[in-house]
Enzyme design. Structure first.
Site, PDB file in Angstrom:
ATOM      1  N   GLU A   1       2.346   8.650  -6.110  1.00 55.29           N
ATOM      2  CA  GLU A   1       3.416   7.574  -6.860  1.00 55.29           C
ATOM      3  C   GLU A   1       4.130   8.000  -7.477  1.00 55.29           C
ATOM      4  O   GLU A   1       5.390   8.166  -7.336  1.00 55.29           O
ATOM      5  CB  GLU A   1       2.507   6.130  -7.171  1.00 55.29           C
ATOM      6  CG  GLU A   1       1.759   5.669  -5.793  1.00 55.29           C
ATOM      7  CD  GLU A   1       1.231   4.125  -6.506  1.00 55.29           C
ATOM      8  OE1 GLU A   1       2.049   3.397  -7.451  1.00 55.29           O
ATOM      9  OE2 GLU A   1       0.038   3.853  -6.175  1.00 55.29           O
ATOM     10  N   ASN A   4      10.962   0.600  -2.422  1.00 47.89           N
ATOM     11  CA  ASN A   4       9.793   0.192  -2.945  1.00 47.89           C
ATOM     12  C   ASN A   4       8.699   1.236  -2.769  1.00 47.89           C
ATOM     13  O   ASN A   4       8.697   2.016  -1.634  1.00 47.89           O
ATOM     14  CB  ASN A   4       9.394  -1.140  -2.239  1.00 47.89           C
ATOM     15  CG  ASN A   4       7.969  -1.653  -2.478  1.00 47.89           C
ATOM     16  OD1 ASN A   4       7.723  -1.953  -3.729  1.00 47.89           O
ATOM     17  ND2 ASN A   4       6.907  -1.882  -1.609  1.00 47.89           N
ATOM     18  N   GLY A  37       3.828  -0.536 -15.767  1.00 47.44           N
ATOM     19  CA  GLY A  37       4.914   0.083 -15.572  1.00 47.44           C
ATOM     20  C   GLY A  37       4.862   1.392 -15.545  1.00 47.44           C
ATOM     21  O   GLY A  37       5.387   2.409 -15.884  1.00 47.44           O
ATOM     22  N   ASP A  75       6.927  -4.607   3.663  1.00 50.04           N
ATOM     23  CA  ASP A  75       6.790  -3.106   3.898  1.00 50.04           C
ATOM     24  C   ASP A  75       6.971  -2.549   5.256  1.00 50.04           C
ATOM     25  O   ASP A  75       6.354  -1.759   6.008  1.00 50.04           O
ATOM     26  CB  ASP A  75       4.988  -2.902   3.788  1.00 50.04           C
ATOM     27  CG  ASP A  75       4.541  -3.437   2.453  1.00 50.04           C
ATOM     28  OD1 ASP A  75       5.172  -3.231   1.314  1.00 50.04           O
ATOM     29  OD2 ASP A  75       3.168  -3.818   2.207  1.00 50.04           O
ATOM     30  N   GLN A 124      -1.616   9.180  -9.491  1.00 52.95           N
ATOM     31  CA  GLN A 124      -1.222  10.501 -10.114  1.00 52.95           C
ATOM     32  C   GLN A 124      -0.674  11.467  -9.216  1.00 52.95           C
ATOM     33  O   GLN A 124       0.227  12.090  -9.500  1.00 52.95           O
ATOM     34  CB  GLN A 124      -2.486  10.899 -10.808  1.00 52.95           C
ATOM     35  CG  GLN A 124      -2.941  10.166 -12.095  1.00 52.95           C
ATOM     36  CD  GLN A 124      -4.110  10.542 -12.561  1.00 52.95           C
ATOM     37  OE1 GLN A 124      -5.204  11.133 -11.746  1.00 52.95           O
ATOM     38  NE2 GLN A 124      -4.417  10.333 -13.923  1.00 52.95           N
ATOM     39  N   HIS A 158       4.710   1.986  -2.025  1.00 52.12           N
ATOM     40  CA  HIS A 158       3.549   0.935  -1.503  1.00 52.12           C
ATOM     41  C   HIS A 158       2.479   2.111  -1.704  1.00 52.12           C
ATOM     42  O   HIS A 158       2.515   3.113  -1.050  1.00 52.12           O
ATOM     43  CB  HIS A 158       3.753   0.630  -0.272  1.00 52.12           C
ATOM     44  CG  HIS A 158       2.647  -0.166   0.508  1.00 52.12           C
ATOM     45  ND1 HIS A 158       2.320  -1.436   0.063  1.00 52.12           N
ATOM     46  CD2 HIS A 158       1.397   0.053   1.240  1.00 52.12           C
ATOM     47  CE1 HIS A 158       1.131  -2.011   0.424  1.00 52.12           C
ATOM     48  NE2 HIS A 158       0.877  -1.066   1.250  1.00 52.12           N
ATOM     49  N   ARG A 179      12.007 -22.634  -6.814  1.00 51.95           N
ATOM     50  CA  ARG A 179      12.082 -21.206  -6.195  1.00 51.95           C
ATOM     51  C   ARG A 179      13.769 -20.782  -6.257  1.00 51.95           C
ATOM     52  O   ARG A 179      14.235 -19.733  -6.300  1.00 51.95           O
ATOM     53  CB  ARG A 179      11.609 -20.979  -4.990  1.00 51.95           C
ATOM     54  CG  ARG A 179      11.102 -19.698  -4.837  1.00 51.95           C
ATOM     55  CD  ARG A 179      10.018 -19.372  -5.624  1.00 51.95           C
ATOM     56  NE  ARG A 179       9.507 -17.883  -5.524  1.00 51.95           N
ATOM     57  CZ  ARG A 179       8.585 -17.205  -6.407  1.00 51.95           C
ATOM     58  NH1 ARG A 179       7.940 -18.078  -7.114  1.00 51.95           N
ATOM     59  NH2 ARG A 179       8.209 -16.038  -6.058  1.00 51.95           N
ATOM     60  N   ASN A 184       4.728   3.503 -12.823  1.00 50.58           N
ATOM     61  CA  ASN A 184       5.902   4.123 -12.159  1.00 50.58           C
ATOM     62  C   ASN A 184       6.910   4.268 -12.849  1.00 50.58           C
ATOM     63  O   ASN A 184       7.762   5.305 -12.646  1.00 50.58           O
ATOM     64  CB  ASN A 184       5.834   3.513 -10.936  1.00 50.58           C
ATOM     65  CG  ASN A 184       4.926   3.955  -9.663  1.00 50.58           C
ATOM     66  OD1 ASN A 184       4.786   5.057  -9.414  1.00 50.58           O
ATOM     67  ND2 ASN A 184       4.057   2.956  -9.257  1.00 50.58           N
TER      68      ASN A 184
END
Length: 200
Positions: A181, A108, A12, A151, A178, A110, A66, A14
């Site tokens: 993101e 998202n 976690g 993506d 660092q 990536h 699922r 981010n």
């Protein structure tokens, strides 16, 4: 107010970046209303608790099929009634039902400059291993909207990061986090909160 739900599978970092930017007043009129993890032991859930944010685990392992997991996952999202879903290192394929219901409201992060080193099989350290193996001099991170592909959704922000001589995948991963993101994911949230980015 933009209500944010964050999905995360691991540590976690981010999520922490978002929490800290929000606490500093850098994300505009936003609030993280829930954190969902597919991993009961994810440190991200501890980070959420420490910040006074509700954290819940919805694990595929807890369901017979699922399809049952997908229903539970969508229900856990709906309960929080988010305006924006942020995938911050979430290693679960988002069910099509969720994408359809929250179209253009899921983003998202990536760890590469899409379209390089992205798509099926490219996640976590695998992305950085591939970048080093290819010998690229510049990598980075991308924030994009989520669609039915892997993506493939429209790009919101990207930031480049230089590869250093002798980098290990772990060193490169940390530098990308660092320098890229932890900056562009909160940055994309702020742009969306301010109405500067939208689709459809």
């Amino acid at each position: 107010m933009l209500k944010i739900l964050v999905c995360v599978s691991g540590g976690g970092t981010n999520l922490q970046a978002i929490i800290e930017k929000q606490a500093a007043g850098e994300l505009g009129d936003t609030k993280i209303v829930r954190v969902i993890s597919n991993n009961a032991n994810a440190y991200a859930l501890e980070r959420a608790r420490n910040a006074g944010i509700e954290g819940v685990c919805v694990s595929p392992k807890a369901y017979e099929s699922r399809e049952d997991f997908h229903k539970a996952f969508l229900s856990a999202i709906d309960e929080a009634a988010p305006d924006l879903i942020v995938l911050a290192g979430f290693l679960v394929v988002i069910p099509k039902e969720v994408i359809q219901k929250y179209r253009n409201r899921i983003i998202n992060i990536h760890p590469s400059l899409i379209p390089a080193f992205c798509g099926t099989g490219y996640y976590g350290l695998k992305v950085h291993e591939a970048a080093l193996e290819r010998g690229v001099k510049v990598t980075g991170a991308t924030v994009h909207f989520v669609d039915e592909g892997t993506d493939t959704g429209p790009i919101i922000l990207q930031k480049a990061v230089y590869v250093c001589e002798g980098d290990t995948p772990q060193e490169l991963q940390l530098r990308v986090m660092q320098e890229a993101e932890w900056e562009i994911l909160p940055g994309a949230i702020r742009l969306i909160a301010e109405g500067k980015v939208q689709l459809g």
